[in-house]
Write an enzyme that holds these catalytic residues in place. Structure first.
Site, PDB file in Angstrom:
ATOM      1  N   HIS A   1       0.827  -1.207   0.000  1.00  0.00           N
ATOM      2  CA  HIS A   1       0.000   0.000   0.000  1.00  0.00           C
ATOM      3  C   HIS A   1       0.860   1.255   0.000  1.00  0.00           C
ATOM      4  CE1 HIS A   1       0.894  -0.762   4.238  1.00  0.00           C
ATOM      5  NE2 HIS A   1       0.721   0.545   4.434  1.00  0.00           N
TER       6      HIS A   1
ATOM      7  N   HIS B   1       4.921   0.066  -0.036  1.00  0.00           N
ATOM      8  CA  HIS B   1       5.524  -0.884   0.904  1.00  0.00           C
ATOM      9  C   HIS B   1       4.540  -1.934   1.386  1.00  0.00           C
ATOM     10  CE1 HIS B   1       3.830   2.381   3.399  1.00  0.00           C
ATOM     11  NE2 HIS B   1       3.547   1.412   4.261  1.00  0.00           N
TER      12      HIS B   1
ATOM     13  N   ARG C   1       5.157  -9.375  17.056  1.00  0.00           N
ATOM     14  CA  ARG C   1       5.850  -8.179  16.577  1.00  0.00           C
ATOM     15  C   ARG C   1       5.094  -6.944  17.051  1.00  0.00           C
ATOM     16  NH1 ARG C   1       5.303  -4.542  11.962  1.00  0.00           N
ATOM     17  NH2 ARG C   1       7.092  -4.524  10.544  1.00  0.00           N
TER      18      ARG C   1
ATOM     19  N   ASP D   1       0.817   4.904   1.853  1.00  0.00           N
ATOM     20  CA  ASP D   1       0.150   5.518   3.009  1.00  0.00           C
ATOM     21  C   ASP D   1      -0.639   6.768   2.645  1.00  0.00           C
ATOM     22  OD1 ASP D   1       1.097   3.516   4.629  1.00  0.00           O
ATOM     23  OD2 ASP D   1       2.758   4.682   5.451  1.00  0.00           O
TER      24      ASP D   1
HETATM   25  O1  LIG Z   1       4.513  -2.005  10.911  1.00  0.00           O
HETATM   26  C1  LIG Z   1       5.100  -1.756   9.855  1.00  0.00           C
HETATM   27  O2  LIG Z   1       6.271  -2.085   9.641  1.00  0.00           O
HETATM   28  C2  LIG Z   1       4.367  -1.018   8.741  1.00  0.00           C
HETATM   29  C3  LIG Z   1       2.969  -0.629   9.050  1.00  0.00           C
HETATM   30  C4  LIG Z   1       2.355   0.154   7.939  1.00  0.00           C
HETATM   31  O3  LIG Z   1       2.715   0.044   6.806  1.00  0.00           O
HETATM   32  C5  LIG Z   1       1.295   1.107   8.242  1.00  0.00           C
HETATM   33  O4  LIG Z   1       0.898   1.238   9.414  1.00  0.00           O
HETATM   34  O5  LIG Z   1       0.826   1.779   7.305  1.00  0.00           O
HETATM   35 FE   LIG Z   2       1.988   1.744   5.654  1.00  0.00          FE
END
Ligand SMILES: O=C(O)CCC(=O)C(=O)O
Ligand SMILES: [Fe+2]
Length: 399
Positions: free
Chosen positions: A310, A368, A378, A312
């Site tokens: 996606h 990403h 995690r 952001d």
């Molecule tokens: O937790 C991560 O490494 C990425 C999370 C992410 O891409 C987001 O919150 O938009």
């Molecule tokens: Fe993200």
């Protein structure tokens, strides 16, 4: 160094804390087995709170690219795209291998006359079978969240990076939004640093997340806790813990917790400003800014599907600069779960490490995804900044 405003601007009255004013009705006497209580909470409670960001399909990406944490995916199946990831997939079985095996079983007397013609006749069928098998393997691989043939690691979990910054050309995503001189990205890129947040700060921040998330948690693999709006995953829904606990929230989180959270947010804000050559005061903390806890439990709802690629800026709208503070260690605390910048030719991974801050401009120059977590848990915090004061939110605080 400049003092960051931390989103404490004109926008703060409209932030997630607006819902805070409505908190306070359903106070509990103590700290009971809340997770169970919330599971049986009336549906309306869950639905009144914390609307998820509207799912939006990244415009800058191909079909099959879906938003990540905090947004519902646009499609149920993840058709693998023929974009940056495609060339990195492992080779398909050779279509003619099947027909060769068939030929080897033929009596040798027939071989000289009939074999060539039969081989030609069988070839299309073998090719179709081979292609089918390849497709099935790719689908299976995709559904298992198989690796993308990642070729470069931007930040290894074992290295302690003072700071690494890579500039990439800005996408056009920012053009369709109001621009704020001296803040809206003109220099785009991504950075990673292990020098901004200490491992001890990360450990303490993580215990805030653990405390909050222990009160609920998603039935699927991805849970969120948003200390700004109060949203907490519970089962297949979300509840607003400020509304649920009212004043009793002070028995759960302390002023020190919130102070630490503010300090950490501010340090991250300064690091971003420095890396992109902008004033920290021009950045506003924006929503959703949230803790995530991911494990290998199978997804139950779209909200659990954190692994989709996606952008952001497209998914969340207000984001101009995204940062991630990792609170656990790749391969010590969990397996899988690496962050992947998706690029033509060679994806770049960031291996989470407690205290590591990864930050980047939020447009499609930084498409990403997060790999599926295969084992362990995690923890991370997504901390987002906007250049638009109208999108600012306040730090969490007791009333
Ligand atoms: O937790 C991560 O490494 C990425 C999370 C992410 O891409 C987001 O919150 O938009
Ligand atoms: Fe993200």
């Amino acid at each position: 160094m400049e003092e960051g405003r931390g989103g404490l601007g004109p926008g703060e009255a409209r932030c997630g804390c607006a819902s805070r004013s409505a908190h306070g009705s359903a106070a509990l006497g103590a700290r009971p087995a809340i997770a169970r209580a919330w599971r049986s909470a009336p549906r309306s409670t869950a639905e009144r709170v914390a609307p998820r960001p509207r799912p939006r399909q990244p415009r800058a990406t191909s079909p099959g690219v879906r938003p990540g944490l905090g947004a519902a995916p646009a499609f149920r199946l993840a058709p693998r795209r023929a974009g940056p990831m495609a060339p990195q997939r492992r080779g398909a079985p050779k279509a003619h291998e099947g027909s060769g095996a068939t030929e080897r079983r033929r009596p040798s007397s027939m071989k000289s006359v009939r074999a060539p013609r039969e081989a030609w006749r069988k070839w299309p069928r073998a090719a179709v079978l081979g292609a089918g098998a390849t497709l099935a393997a790719l689908l299976l691989w995709g559904s298992l969240g198989g690796d993308d043939g990642v070729t470069e690691v931007l930040a290894h979990r074992s290295e302690v990076l003072p700071g690494r910054f890579i500039e990439v050309p800005c996408s056009e995503d920012y053009d369709s939004h109001r621009r704020f001189e001296g803040c809206s990205p003109t220099k785009c890129g991504r950075g990673v640093t292990d020098a901004v947040i200490t491992r001890d700060e990360a450990r303490r921040i993580r215990s805030i997340a653990e405390k909050g998330l222990s009160l609920g948690g998603s039935d699927g693999g991805a849970s969120i806790l948003d200390l700004h709006s109060g949203a907490l995953s519970v089962g297949k829904h979300f509840v607003n813990l400020y509304r649920y606990f009212g004043d009793k929230i002070e028995n759960i989180f302390s002023e020190e917790d919130f102070q630490l959270y503010r300090d950490v947010r501010q340090k991250v804000q300064l690091a971003i400003a420095q890396a992109f050559g902008i004033s920290a005061a021009s950045l506003y903390l924006t929503k959703p800014t949230f803790f995530s806890r991911i494990n290998s439990t199978e997804a139950r709802t779209a909200h659990d599907e954190y692994w989709h690629a996606h952008v952001d800026k497209v998914t969340y709208g207000s984001f101009d600069y995204t940062s991630l503070l990792y609170l656990s260690d790749y391969l010590d605390d969990f397996g899988g779960g690496r962050f992947v910048f998706m690029e033509e030719g060679a994806n770049k991974t960031v291996e989470p490490r407690a205290g590591r801050v990864s930050f980047f401009t939020s447009g499609s120059e930084n498409l990403h995804r997060v790999e599926k977590v295969h084992w362990g848990t995690r923890y991370a915090v997504t901390i987002a900044f906007s250049c638009n004061p109208d999108h600012g939110i306040a730090d969490p605080a007791f009333r």
